[in-house]
Design a protein around this motif. Structure first.
Motif, PDB file in Angstrom:
ATOM      1  N   UNK A 222      13.062   9.259  -7.634  1.00 17.54           N
ATOM      2  CA  UNK A 222      12.417   8.090  -7.021  1.00 17.54           C
ATOM      3  C   UNK A 222      11.384   8.510  -5.967  1.00 17.54           C
ATOM      4  N   UNK A 223      10.973   9.760  -6.017  1.00 17.49           N
ATOM      5  CA  UNK A 223       9.988  10.236  -5.036  1.00 17.49           C
ATOM      6  C   UNK A 223       8.694   9.426  -5.178  1.00 17.49           C
ATOM      7  N   UNK A 224       8.117   8.979  -4.057  1.00 20.67           N
ATOM      8  CA  UNK A 224       6.919   8.126  -4.124  1.00 20.67           C
ATOM      9  C   UNK A 224       5.764   8.744  -4.913  1.00 20.67           C
ATOM     10  N   UNK A 225       5.594  10.036  -4.807  1.00 22.72           N
ATOM     11  CA  UNK A 225       4.474  10.677  -5.496  1.00 22.72           C
ATOM     12  C   UNK A 225       4.680  10.630  -7.017  1.00 22.72           C
ATOM     13  N   UNK A 226       5.922  10.848  -7.435  1.00 21.95           N
ATOM     14  CA  UNK A 226       6.223  10.793  -8.869  1.00 21.95           C
ATOM     15  C   UNK A 226       6.078   9.359  -9.367  1.00 21.95           C
ATOM     16  N   UNK A 227       6.585   8.404  -8.593  1.00 16.56           N
ATOM     17  CA  UNK A 227       6.479   7.001  -9.006  1.00 16.56           C
ATOM     18  C   UNK A 227       5.015   6.552  -9.067  1.00 16.56           C
ATOM     19  N   UNK A 228       4.230   7.020  -8.132  1.00 15.88           N
ATOM     20  CA  UNK A 228       2.799   6.700  -8.091  1.00 15.88           C
ATOM     21  C   UNK A 228       2.108   7.191  -9.369  1.00 15.88           C
ATOM     22  N   UNK A 229       2.384   8.419  -9.734  1.00 15.17           N
ATOM     23  CA  UNK A 229       1.756   8.992 -10.938  1.00 15.17           C
ATOM     24  C   UNK A 229       2.285   8.320 -12.208  1.00 15.17           C
ATOM     25  N   UNK A 230       3.567   7.989 -12.200  1.00 17.49           N
ATOM     26  CA  UNK A 230       4.153   7.318 -13.367  1.00 17.49           C
ATOM     27  C   UNK A 230       3.493   5.954 -13.598  1.00 17.49           C
ATOM     28  N   UNK A 231       3.141   5.287 -12.509  1.00 18.39           N
ATOM     29  CA  UNK A 231       2.479   3.983 -12.634  1.00 18.39           C
ATOM     30  C   UNK A 231       1.165   4.123 -13.406  1.00 18.39           C
ATOM     31  N   UNK A 232       0.409   5.190 -13.114  1.00 21.60           N
ATOM     32  CA  UNK A 232      -0.843   5.415 -13.851  1.00 21.60           C
ATOM     33  C   UNK A 232      -0.574   5.769 -15.308  1.00 21.60           C
ATOM     34  N   UNK A 233       0.529   6.501 -15.554  1.00 14.96           N
ATOM     35  CA  UNK A 233       0.870   6.816 -16.942  1.00 14.96           C
ATOM     36  C   UNK A 233       1.203   5.557 -17.727  1.00 14.96           C
ATOM     37  N   UNK A 234       1.880   4.628 -17.061  1.00 12.12           N
ATOM     38  CA  UNK A 234       2.258   3.374 -17.737  1.00 12.12           C
ATOM     39  C   UNK A 234       1.042   2.526 -18.072  1.00 12.12           C
TER      40      UNK A 234
END
Ligand code: PRP
Ligand code: URA
Length: 232
Positions: free
Chosen positions: A32-44
């Motif tokens: 749930x790290x913010x940086x990972x979630x941030x990048x995942x949002x762009x992947x989605x």
């Protein structure tokens, strides 16, 4: 490895409720790290084309592997610093990263950036679009898979069929210390994998709501292989 057939309880196959990683799946680690979630949002985001998609997948995998390797064994060695001789630690054993083709390749490259000493085994598996059953077409693995930890990587854990097939191939090839790293998982996929391998540690950046009628993760990010290589 559990050899019995997996049967999802009725009503759970499609659009299941969001699972709590810590309560329902104790061996599943959600990043749930913010940086990972941030990048995942762009992947989605459907507007993200294959070039940034590839870069983001690479970056997330590099970030995730930092934590996914936390329990990897280390060994003490002696090293000569410019000041004096001292004891220090190095990774022990031979680490093997095993991407499931195609989409796992995108993650493996990011992992190798951080852990270049790892060996790479390859498993080629695709889903039959109608039955959703996994079809294995390639297996290139080091002979001594039991010589260290083995990290299976595939961004999508949907029905879990491909992951279970890959885990079975790795166990049959001798893998002992095995973990699974994905990016987006469905509760169905997690249950199926843990039914086959109850003690397996699974790393993921998200546990999504469920699967649609075509076996795609919802909300998910679509077809990872197609998005990665621009073949949609
Ligand atoms: C995707 C993904 C997984 C699999 C997950 O591969 O990379 O391997 O689907 O689905 P499952 O959990 O229901 O088995 P795909 O079959 O699209 O192969 P490709 O990347 O080679 O196109
Ligand atoms: N494979 C994918 O690439 N995406 C999904 O959502 C399910 C399987």
């Amino acid at each position: 490895m559990n050899g019995e057939a997996f049967h999802e309880p009725p009503g759970l196959c499609r659009l299941t409720a969001m699972a709590s990683a810590s309560n329902e799946f104790p061996t599943v680690r959600v990043f749930d790290h913010p940086l990972i979630q941030h990048k995942l949002t762009y992947l989605r985001d459907r507007a993200t084309s294959h070039r940034p998609f590839r870069a983001l997948l690479y970056q997330i995998a590099g970030l995730m592997v930092f934590e996914a390797t936390r329990s990897f064994p280390t060994t003490e060695v002696e090293v000569e610093t410019p000041i004096e001789r001292t004891r220090a630690r190095k990774l022990a054993g031979k680490i093997t990263v095993v991407p499931v083709l195609r989409a796992g390749l995108g993650m493996a490259e990011g992992i190798l950036e951080v852990m270049p000493e790892a060996r790479v085994g390859h498993l080629g598996i695709y889903r039959n679009e109608r039955t959703l059953e996994p079809i294995a077409y390639l297996k290139r693995l080091p002979r001594d898979l039991d010589a260290g930890p083995c990290l299976l990587v595939d961004p999508m854990l949907a029905t879990g069929g491909s992951a279970v097939a890959a885990l079975r191939m790795l166990r049959d090839a001798g893998a002992a210390d095995l973990r699974l790293m994905c990016l987006v998982a469905s509760p169905t996929g997690i249950r199926r994998v843990l039914f086959a391998e109850p003690n397996l540690t699974v790393y993921t950046a998200a546990i999504d709501r469920g699967l649609n009628e075509q076996g795609y993760i919802v909300p998910g990010l679509g077809d990872a292989g197609d998005r990665l290589y621009g073949t949609a």
